[in-house]
Design a protein around this motif. Structure first.
Motif, mmCIF file in Angstrom:
data_model
loop_
_atom_site.group_PDB
_atom_site.id
_atom_site.type_symbol
_atom_site.label_atom_id
_atom_site.label_comp_id
_atom_site.label_asym_id
_atom_site.label_seq_id
_atom_site.Cartn_x
_atom_site.Cartn_y
_atom_site.Cartn_z
ATOM 1 N N LEU A 1 0.647 -1.441 0.051
ATOM 2 C CA LEU A 1 0.173 -0.045 0.199
ATOM 3 C C LEU A 1 0.872 1.576 0.046
ATOM 4 N N LYS A 2 1.719 0.969 0.912
ATOM 5 C CA LYS A 2 2.606 2.669 0.967
ATOM 6 C C LYS A 2 3.724 2.550 0.169
ATOM 7 N N SER A 3 3.885 1.173 -1.130
ATOM 8 C CA SER A 3 5.660 1.042 -1.652
ATOM 9 C C SER A 3 5.813 1.981 -3.050
ATOM 10 N N GLN A 4 7.089 2.199 -3.462
ATOM 11 C CA GLN A 4 7.283 2.704 -4.614
ATOM 12 C C GLN A 4 6.652 2.103 -5.705
ATOM 13 N N PRO A 5 6.474 2.798 -6.550
ATOM 14 C CA PRO A 5 5.271 2.202 -7.655
ATOM 15 C C PRO A 5 6.328 0.497 -8.291
ATOM 16 N N PRO A 6 6.279 -0.497 -8.568
ATOM 17 C CA PRO A 6 6.916 -1.163 -9.139
ATOM 18 C C PRO A 6 8.421 -1.360 -10.610
ATOM 19 N N ILE A 7 8.482 -1.998 -10.392
ATOM 20 C CA ILE A 7 9.466 -1.792 -11.788
ATOM 21 C C ILE A 7 8.989 -3.239 -12.746
ATOM 22 N N TRP A 8 8.424 -3.402 -13.872
ATOM 23 C CA TRP A 8 8.442 -4.380 -14.340
ATOM 24 C C TRP A 8 9.011 -4.444 -15.700
ATOM 25 N N GLU A 9 8.331 -5.578 -16.421
ATOM 26 C CA GLU A 9 8.570 -5.889 -17.581
ATOM 27 C C GLU A 9 7.923 -7.389 -18.265
ATOM 28 N N LEU A 10 7.959 -7.383 -19.532
ATOM 29 C CA LEU A 10 7.437 -8.573 -20.116
ATOM 30 C C LEU A 10 7.754 -8.820 -21.151
ATOM 31 N N PHE A 11 8.292 -10.296 -20.695
ATOM 32 C CA PHE A 11 9.037 -10.618 -22.249
ATOM 33 C C PHE A 11 8.893 -11.719 -23.579
ATOM 34 N N ASP A 12 8.405 -11.726 -24.475
ATOM 35 C CA ASP A 12 8.503 -12.851 -25.261
ATOM 36 C C ASP A 12 9.267 -14.288 -25.583
ATOM 37 N N SER B 1 9.395 -17.419 -25.532
ATOM 38 C CA SER B 1 8.011 -18.734 -27.280
ATOM 39 C C SER B 1 8.993 -19.490 -27.600
ATOM 40 N N ASN B 2 10.528 -18.138 -27.794
ATOM 41 C CA ASN B 2 11.722 -19.268 -28.526
ATOM 42 C C ASN B 2 12.823 -19.784 -27.626
ATOM 43 N N SER B 3 12.806 -19.603 -26.544
ATOM 44 C CA SER B 3 13.774 -20.053 -25.725
ATOM 45 C C SER B 3 14.166 -21.763 -25.965
ATOM 46 N N LYS B 4 15.949 -22.131 -25.609
ATOM 47 C CA LYS B 4 15.600 -22.973 -25.769
ATOM 48 C C LYS B 4 15.818 -24.407 -24.644
ATOM 49 N N SER B 5 16.306 -23.023 -23.623
ATOM 50 C CA SER B 5 16.184 -23.863 -22.025
ATOM 51 C C SER B 5 15.093 -23.400 -20.980
ATOM 52 N N SER B 6 15.188 -23.580 -19.472
ATOM 53 C CA SER B 6 14.185 -23.554 -18.831
ATOM 54 C C SER B 6 13.705 -22.025 -19.004
ATOM 55 N N GLU B 7 12.127 -22.135 -18.468
ATOM 56 C CA GLU B 7 11.789 -20.839 -18.651
ATOM 57 C C GLU B 7 11.826 -20.164 -17.465
ATOM 58 N N SER B 8 11.639 -20.884 -16.189
ATOM 59 C CA SER B 8 12.632 -20.274 -15.100
ATOM 60 C C SER B 8 13.791 -19.412 -15.335
ATOM 61 N N LEU C 1 9.068 -13.348 -10.195
ATOM 62 C CA LEU C 1 8.364 -13.777 -11.756
ATOM 63 C C LEU C 1 7.264 -15.023 -11.997
ATOM 64 N N SER C 2 6.865 -14.715 -13.426
ATOM 65 C CA SER C 2 5.562 -15.868 -13.531
ATOM 66 C C SER C 2 6.185 -15.738 -15.361
ATOM 67 N N HIS C 3 5.871 -17.420 -15.362
ATOM 68 C CA HIS C 3 5.574 -17.103 -16.657
ATOM 69 C C HIS C 3 4.010 -18.391 -17.118
ATOM 70 N N HIS C 4 4.047 -18.340 -18.523
ATOM 71 C CA HIS C 4 3.363 -18.664 -18.638
ATOM 72 C C HIS C 4 3.205 -19.198 -20.435
ATOM 73 N N LYS C 5 3.311 -20.052 -21.173
ATOM 74 C CA LYS C 5 3.524 -20.716 -22.015
ATOM 75 C C LYS C 5 4.318 -19.127 -23.448
ATOM 76 N N ARG C 6 3.542 -18.875 -24.031
ATOM 77 C CA ARG C 6 4.910 -17.232 -24.457
ATOM 78 C C ARG C 6 5.306 -16.393 -23.869
ATOM 79 N N TYR C 7 4.964 -16.757 -22.843
ATOM 80 C CA TYR C 7 5.034 -15.386 -21.807
ATOM 81 C C TYR C 7 5.626 -15.301 -20.399
ATOM 82 N N ARG D 1 14.590 -15.816 -15.682
ATOM 83 C CA ARG D 1 15.956 -14.739 -14.472
ATOM 84 C C ARG D 1 17.059 -13.959 -15.635
ATOM 85 N N GLU D 2 17.657 -14.317 -16.306
ATOM 86 C CA GLU D 2 18.448 -14.228 -16.654
ATOM 87 C C GLU D 2 18.168 -12.640 -17.950
ATOM 88 N N LEU D 3 16.879 -12.816 -18.594
ATOM 89 C CA LEU D 3 16.508 -12.040 -18.834
ATOM 90 C C LEU D 3 15.994 -10.472 -18.123
#
Lengths: 189, 84
Positions: free
Chosen positions: A110-121, A123-130, A172-178, A134-136
């Motif tokens: 409720l009182k925190s600074q606004p978060p930094i966030w980003e969405l990544f594609d 879908s073409n990753s070769k190793s585990s999504e997680s 972190l969150s991942h689901h299929k393409r995202y 993390r690397e991205l």
């Protein structure tokens, strides 16, 4: 603290949702009728789902996620190319963005600074999504916020500043393409 | 209906949602659907809907949260079949 969730709404394994499916995820105090007609029933379901997942992650508990125990109160709904919803929960506030392809929710204090966030594609990753996510995320913070961090080896995502050794809650969150990542850098300890 | 038969049918039900198919080779009652089988949490409702259709049963709202493991899911199915 911070929580983020992303749902790839084009995932072919997701069955169509309607309001009847809210029975599986609704808190007894929720009112699901605050949405204008242009918001589809399916979108209402995924708005609540993503918001609850984000709030669950915000609490950084290792309990099983039970959406029925998380109360979400919708504060505002704004339409554009994508719909933006603000919400509050017992200890968090947040936003959901939803269009035809994805739903993204972020929950923070409720009182925190606004978060930094980003969405990544991812879908073409070769190793585990997680691992890819993390690397991205580390690359993103280095490129866009000039901060060099690593993820600690912990089940609940935590960043450590390479120089200052300050730690920051991350989500972190991942689901299929995202894949999606969020943190609040000012909350370091 | 025997537990082993339900386990085999449950395996078929969850198969589309398990990306790492090798995990299904050693399916045990203690395996958690999300943490061990790596099923996306968004798919749990899909699995419940599949179970309802397969067995013509109604999973009540609270039972969904008692289906964290394969064994718990089998238990809920057994109980609902017995109620029919």
């Amino acid at each position: 603290m911070i929580g983020i969730d992303v749902v790839d709404l084009k995932d072919p394994t997701l069955k169509p949702r309607d309001r009847s499916h809210l029975r599986f995820i609704s808190h007894r105090n929720e009112n699901h009728n605050k949405f204008p007609e242009r918001i589809s029933d399916s979108q209402v379901y995924w708005i609540y789902w993503a918001a609850k997942e984000a709030v669950y992650k915000f609490h950084r508990l290792e309990d099983t996620f039970d959406p029925k125990l998380i109360e979400i109160q919708i504060q505002s709904v704004t339409s554009g190319p994508e719909v933006e919803i603000t919400f509050k929960s017992e200890h968090a506030i947040g936003k959901v963005w939803i269009d035809d392809t994805k739903a993204i929710a972020i929950a923070y204090g409720l009182k925190s600074q606004p978060p930094i966030w980003e969405l990544f594609d991812i879908s073409n990753s070769k190793s585990s999504e997680s691992a890819v996510l993390r690397e991205l995320s580390v690359q993103y913070l280095s490129s866009n916020h000039e901060i060099s961090v690593n993820f600690l080896d912990s089940k609940i995502p935590t960043l450590m500043d390479v120089k200052s050794k300050k730690t920051y809650a991350a989500s972190l969150s991942h689901h299929k393409r995202y894949g999606a990542f969020a943190t609040i850098l000012d909350s370091g300890s | 209906m025997e537990k082993e038969a339900i386990r085999n049918e449950l395996k078929d039900i969850i198969d589309p949602y398990v990306m790492e198919k090798e995990l299904l080779g050693n399916l045990s009652d203690t395996m958690e659907l999300i943490n061990d089988l790596k099923i996306n949490s968004a798919n749990i409702v899909d699995i419940v809907l599949d179970i309802e259709e397969k067995y013509d049963i109604m999973i009540d709202d609270n039972s969904i949260n008692q289906m964290n493991t394969v064994g718990e899911a089998i238990g809920v199915i057994e109980a609902k079949i017995a109620e029919k």
